[in-house]
Design a protein around this motif. Structure first.
Motif, PDB file in Angstrom:
ATOM      1  N   ALA A  11       0.692  -1.048  -0.051  1.00 51.19           N
ATOM      2  CA  ALA A  11      -0.220  -0.012   0.102  1.00 51.19           C
ATOM      3  C   ALA A  11       0.886   1.329  -0.004  1.00 51.19           C
ATOM      4  N   HIS A  12       0.869   1.872  -1.232  1.00 57.32           N
ATOM      5  CA  HIS A  12       1.589   3.036  -1.352  1.00 57.32           C
ATOM      6  C   HIS A  12       0.741   4.218  -2.315  1.00 57.32           C
ATOM      7  N   PRO A  13       0.335   5.342  -1.576  1.00 58.25           N
ATOM      8  CA  PRO A  13      -0.439   6.008  -2.538  1.00 58.25           C
ATOM      9  C   PRO A  13       0.127   6.970  -3.591  1.00 58.25           C
ATOM     10  N   ARG A  17       6.883   8.698  -6.157  1.00 57.99           N
ATOM     11  CA  ARG A  17       7.731   9.794  -5.167  1.00 57.99           C
ATOM     12  C   ARG A  17       8.660   8.489  -4.187  1.00 57.99           C
ATOM     13  N   SER A  18       8.249   7.123  -4.377  1.00 61.50           N
ATOM     14  CA  SER A  18       8.954   6.095  -3.405  1.00 61.50           C
ATOM     15  C   SER A  18      10.224   6.047  -3.819  1.00 61.50           C
ATOM     16  N   GLU A  19      10.972   6.368  -2.925  1.00 61.15           N
ATOM     17  CA  GLU A  19      12.620   5.825  -3.103  1.00 61.15           C
ATOM     18  C   GLU A  19      12.849   4.386  -2.334  1.00 61.15           C
ATOM     19  N   VAL A  20      11.892   3.810  -1.408  1.00 63.35           N
ATOM     20  CA  VAL A  20      12.226   2.701  -0.796  1.00 63.35           C
ATOM     21  C   VAL A  20      11.338   1.567  -1.045  1.00 63.35           C
ATOM     22  N   ASN A  21       9.938   1.944  -0.826  1.00 66.05           N
ATOM     23  CA  ASN A  21       8.930   0.760  -0.787  1.00 66.05           C
ATOM     24  C   ASN A  21       8.799   0.207  -2.489  1.00 66.05           C
ATOM     25  N   ARG A  22       8.825   1.210  -3.337  1.00 71.36           N
ATOM     26  CA  ARG A  22       9.034   0.779  -4.562  1.00 71.36           C
ATOM     27  C   ARG A  22       9.855  -0.267  -5.002  1.00 71.36           C
ATOM     28  N   PRO A  68       4.850   2.455   3.662  1.00 74.77           N
ATOM     29  CA  PRO A  68       5.354   3.604   4.264  1.00 74.77           C
ATOM     30  C   PRO A  68       4.473   3.980   5.510  1.00 74.77           C
ATOM     31  N   PHE A  69       5.176   4.172   6.814  1.00 71.01           N
ATOM     32  CA  PHE A  69       4.540   4.643   7.935  1.00 71.01           C
ATOM     33  C   PHE A  69       3.731   6.104   7.706  1.00 71.01           C
ATOM     34  N   TYR A  70       2.574   6.351   7.782  1.00 73.18           N
ATOM     35  CA  TYR A  70       1.959   7.446   7.688  1.00 73.18           C
ATOM     36  C   TYR A  70       0.996   7.891   8.821  1.00 73.18           C
ATOM     37  N   TRP A  71       1.568   8.820   9.312  1.00 77.43           N
ATOM     38  CA  TRP A  71       0.739   9.400  10.516  1.00 77.43           C
ATOM     39  C   TRP A  71       0.563   8.311  11.818  1.00 77.43           C
ATOM     40  N   TYR A  72       1.701   7.729  11.846  1.00 76.69           N
ATOM     41  CA  TYR A  72       1.785   6.391  12.869  1.00 76.69           C
ATOM     42  C   TYR A  72       0.900   5.317  12.570  1.00 76.69           C
ATOM     43  N   SER A  73       0.531   5.097  11.363  1.00 76.95           N
ATOM     44  CA  SER A  73      -0.486   4.001  10.993  1.00 76.95           C
ATOM     45  C   SER A  73       0.029   3.557   9.552  1.00 76.95           C
ATOM     46  N   LEU A 108       7.664  -2.378   7.044  1.00 73.82           N
ATOM     47  CA  LEU A 108       7.435  -0.632   6.865  1.00 73.82           C
ATOM     48  C   LEU A 108       8.794   0.176   6.658  1.00 73.82           C
ATOM     49  N   THR A 109       8.489   1.227   6.287  1.00 70.26           N
ATOM     50  CA  THR A 109       9.718   2.142   6.113  1.00 70.26           C
ATOM     51  C   THR A 109       9.085   3.463   7.043  1.00 70.26           C
ATOM     52  N   ALA A 110       9.830   3.915   7.901  1.00 75.41           N
ATOM     53  CA  ALA A 110       9.411   5.254   8.849  1.00 75.41           C
ATOM     54  C   ALA A 110      10.488   6.453   8.517  1.00 75.41           C
ATOM     55  N   GLY A 111       9.997   7.506   8.319  1.00 73.61           N
ATOM     56  CA  GLY A 111      10.792   8.740   8.126  1.00 73.61           C
ATOM     57  C   GLY A 111      11.824   8.900   9.253  1.00 73.61           C
ATOM     58  N   GLY A 112      11.090   8.711  10.611  1.00 74.80           N
ATOM     59  CA  GLY A 112      11.701   8.970  11.903  1.00 74.80           C
ATOM     60  C   GLY A 112      12.965   7.983  11.956  1.00 74.80           C
ATOM     61  N   SER A 113      13.876   8.431  12.883  1.00 68.49           N
ATOM     62  CA  SER A 113      15.224   7.333  13.227  1.00 68.49           C
ATOM     63  C   SER A 113      14.564   6.434  14.206  1.00 68.49           C
ATOM     64  N   ALA A 116      13.812   8.035  17.533  1.00 68.20           N
ATOM     65  CA  ALA A 116      12.971   8.773  17.797  1.00 68.20           C
ATOM     66  C   ALA A 116      11.759   7.785  18.192  1.00 68.20           C
ATOM     67  N   TYR A 117      11.866   6.561  17.866  1.00 65.07           N
ATOM     68  CA  TYR A 117      10.694   5.458  18.442  1.00 65.07           C
ATOM     69  C   TYR A 117      10.949   4.878  19.575  1.00 65.07           C
ATOM     70  N   ARG A 118      11.269   5.777  20.554  1.00 65.41           N
ATOM     71  CA  ARG A 118      11.626   5.085  21.915  1.00 65.41           C
ATOM     72  C   ARG A 118      10.743   5.709  23.121  1.00 65.41           C
ATOM     73  N   GLY A 153      14.610   6.052   9.264  1.00 72.13           N
ATOM     74  CA  GLY A 153      15.517   7.075   8.495  1.00 72.13           C
ATOM     75  C   GLY A 153      14.958   6.816   6.835  1.00 72.13           C
ATOM     76  N   SER A 154      13.996   6.632   6.512  1.00 73.36           N
ATOM     77  CA  SER A 154      13.740   6.213   5.063  1.00 73.36           C
ATOM     78  C   SER A 154      13.927   7.391   3.993  1.00 73.36           C
ATOM     79  N   ARG A 155      13.828   8.386   4.546  1.00 75.82           N
ATOM     80  CA  ARG A 155      13.987   9.518   3.492  1.00 75.82           C
ATOM     81  C   ARG A 155      15.207  10.015   3.208  1.00 75.82           C
TER      82      ARG A 155
HETATM   83  C1  LIG Z   1       1.285  11.686   4.504  1.00 76.29           C
HETATM   84  C2  LIG Z   1       2.605  11.258   5.264  1.00 76.29           C
HETATM   85  C3  LIG Z   1       2.802  10.986   6.800  1.00 76.29           C
HETATM   86  C4  LIG Z   1       3.960  10.486   7.252  1.00 76.29           C
HETATM   87  N1  LIG Z   1       3.812  10.039   8.760  1.00 76.29           N
HETATM   88  C5  LIG Z   1       4.905   9.761   9.128  1.00 76.29           C
HETATM   89  C6  LIG Z   1       5.065   9.161  10.438  1.00 76.29           C
HETATM   90  O1  LIG Z   1       4.242   9.284  11.293  1.00 76.29           O
HETATM   91  N2  LIG Z   1       6.161   8.702  11.033  1.00 76.29           N
HETATM   92  C7  LIG Z   1       7.380   8.580  10.173  1.00 76.29           C
HETATM   93  O2  LIG Z   1       8.277   8.018  10.823  1.00 76.29           O
HETATM   94  N3  LIG Z   1       7.365   8.940   8.927  1.00 76.29           N
HETATM   95  C8  LIG Z   1       6.348   9.599   8.194  1.00 76.29           C
HETATM   96  N4  LIG Z   1       6.077   9.940   7.099  1.00 76.29           N
HETATM   97  C9  LIG Z   1       7.398   9.722   6.260  1.00 76.29           C
HETATM   98  C10 LIG Z   1       7.321   8.152   5.471  1.00 76.29           C
HETATM   99  O3  LIG Z   1       7.161   7.050   6.204  1.00 76.29           O
HETATM  100  C11 LIG Z   1       8.390   8.226   4.726  1.00 76.29           C
HETATM  101  O4  LIG Z   1       8.186   9.265   3.758  1.00 76.29           O
HETATM  102  C12 LIG Z   1       8.563   6.999   3.722  1.00 76.29           C
HETATM  103  O5  LIG Z   1       8.739   5.641   4.651  1.00 76.29           O
HETATM  104  C13 LIG Z   1       9.379   6.883   2.539  1.00 76.29           C
HETATM  105  O6  LIG Z   1       9.137   5.718   1.794  1.00 76.29           O
HETATM  106  P1  LIG Z   1       9.010   5.840   0.195  1.00 76.29           P
HETATM  107  O7  LIG Z   1      10.248   6.331  -0.125  1.00 76.29           O
HETATM  108  O8  LIG Z   1       8.828   4.283  -0.185  1.00 76.29           O
HETATM  109  O9  LIG Z   1       7.785   6.580  -0.195  1.00 76.29           O
HETATM  110  C14 LIG Z   1       5.058  10.218   6.491  1.00 76.29           C
HETATM  111  C15 LIG Z   1       5.171  10.845   5.165  1.00 76.29           C
HETATM  112  C16 LIG Z   1       3.876  11.393   4.628  1.00 76.29           C
HETATM  113  C17 LIG Z   1       3.852  11.698   2.889  1.00 76.29           C
END
Ligand SMILES: Cc1cc2nc3c(=O)[nH]c(=O)nc-3n(C[C@H](O)[C@H](O)[C@H](O)COP(=O)(O)O)c2cc1C
Length: 206
Positions: A11-13, A17-22, A68-73, A108-113, A116-118, A153-155
């Motif tokens: 699931a990636h909308p 723009r995806s660098e990791v999940n795709r 990708p983790f979006y809004w903690y979900s 999943l991939t998360a932007g945060g380090s 940060a998730y402690r 740190g996915s970004r």
């Molecule tokens: C709408 C939206 C919500 C996001 N929420 C979070 C979040 O809650 N926690 C987090 O660590 N990263 C969050 N991110 C960052 C994404 O997890 C990150 O862009 C993604 O893992 C990168 O993967 P991709 O290169 O496959 O898109 C969010 C990004 C978007 C666009």
């Protein structure tokens, strides 16, 4: 133990723009023991075919949600998928035993380090804690829940040269899960599956 058939629900909308999940999805799609489903491509209007999705579940042993983790979900289509597909009488309730004994994994991939998730970090909760609704859903429907496989740190993974190692690890994890090269009990309590690679007989470089 028999080999596991894997159903990967991706699931990636905004995949352009995806660098990791795709790339993770493309890697998994090439593996012949995996049925790789791009949910947004199949259901752009979220009009999920319940019978088809339930049949897919019946045909596989391990279900992976990749996102990708979006809004903690999860991105919203995965919630829609749960709401429609995990029906009373199928996944739970009277005669709802179809998924008992199967396994569930979030990849999943998360932007945060990771820091940060402690409890004392910026996000206050671990990634496993934040995914508890999925964990408890698995418990409720009789599935065995594996700890999440996460890239933090996915970004900045691409610019920091971390992508190829992650893809190699992902591929190795998928092989180990398919071959059942592990004891579920050794992994079950971990925060992330990445901490249990030795139990999956995976060695990493660096
Ligand atoms: C709408 C939206 C919500 C996001 N929420 C979070 C979040 O809650 N926690 C987090 O660590 N990263 C969050 N991110 C960052 C994404 O997890 C990150 O862009 C993604 O893992 C990168 O993967 P991709 O290169 O496959 O898109 C969010 C990004 C978007 C666009």
């Amino acid at each position: 133990m028999n080999k596991s058939k894997i159903l990967l629900l991706f699931a990636h909308p905004s995949q352009r723009r995806s660098e990791v999940n795709r790339p993770m999805f493309d890697t998994a799609s090439k593996m012949d023991f995996i049925t790789a489903v791009d949910l947004y491509a199949e259901y752009p209007s979220l009009n999920i075919d319940i019978n088809r999705e339930q049949q897919r579940l019946l045909d596989h042993d391990l279900i992976i949600f990749q996102f990708p983790f979006y809004w903690y979900s999860t991105p919203s289509i995965l919630k829609e998928w749960q709401d429609l597909v995990l029906e009373y009488g199928f996944a739970y309730g009277h005669d709802g035993t179809a998924l008992q004994g199967k396994r569930m994994l979030c990849a999943l991939t998360a932007g945060g380090s990771e820091k940060a998730y402690r409890a004392d970090g910026y996000n206050h909760f671990t990634i496993r804690e934040l995914l508890q609704p999925l964990e408890q859903t698995a418990n409720m429907i009789g599935m065995d829940y594996l700890p999440p496989f996460a890239l933090f740190g996915s970004r900045t993974a691409v610019e920091e040269g971390r992508l190829s190692a992650h893809l190699e690890c992902w591929q190795a994890v998928l092989h180990a899960l398919h071959n059942n090269d592990y004891r579920f009990e050794d992994l079950a309590a971990l925060n992330v599956l990445n901490d249990g690679l030795s139990h999956l007989s995976i060695t990493t470089h660096g």
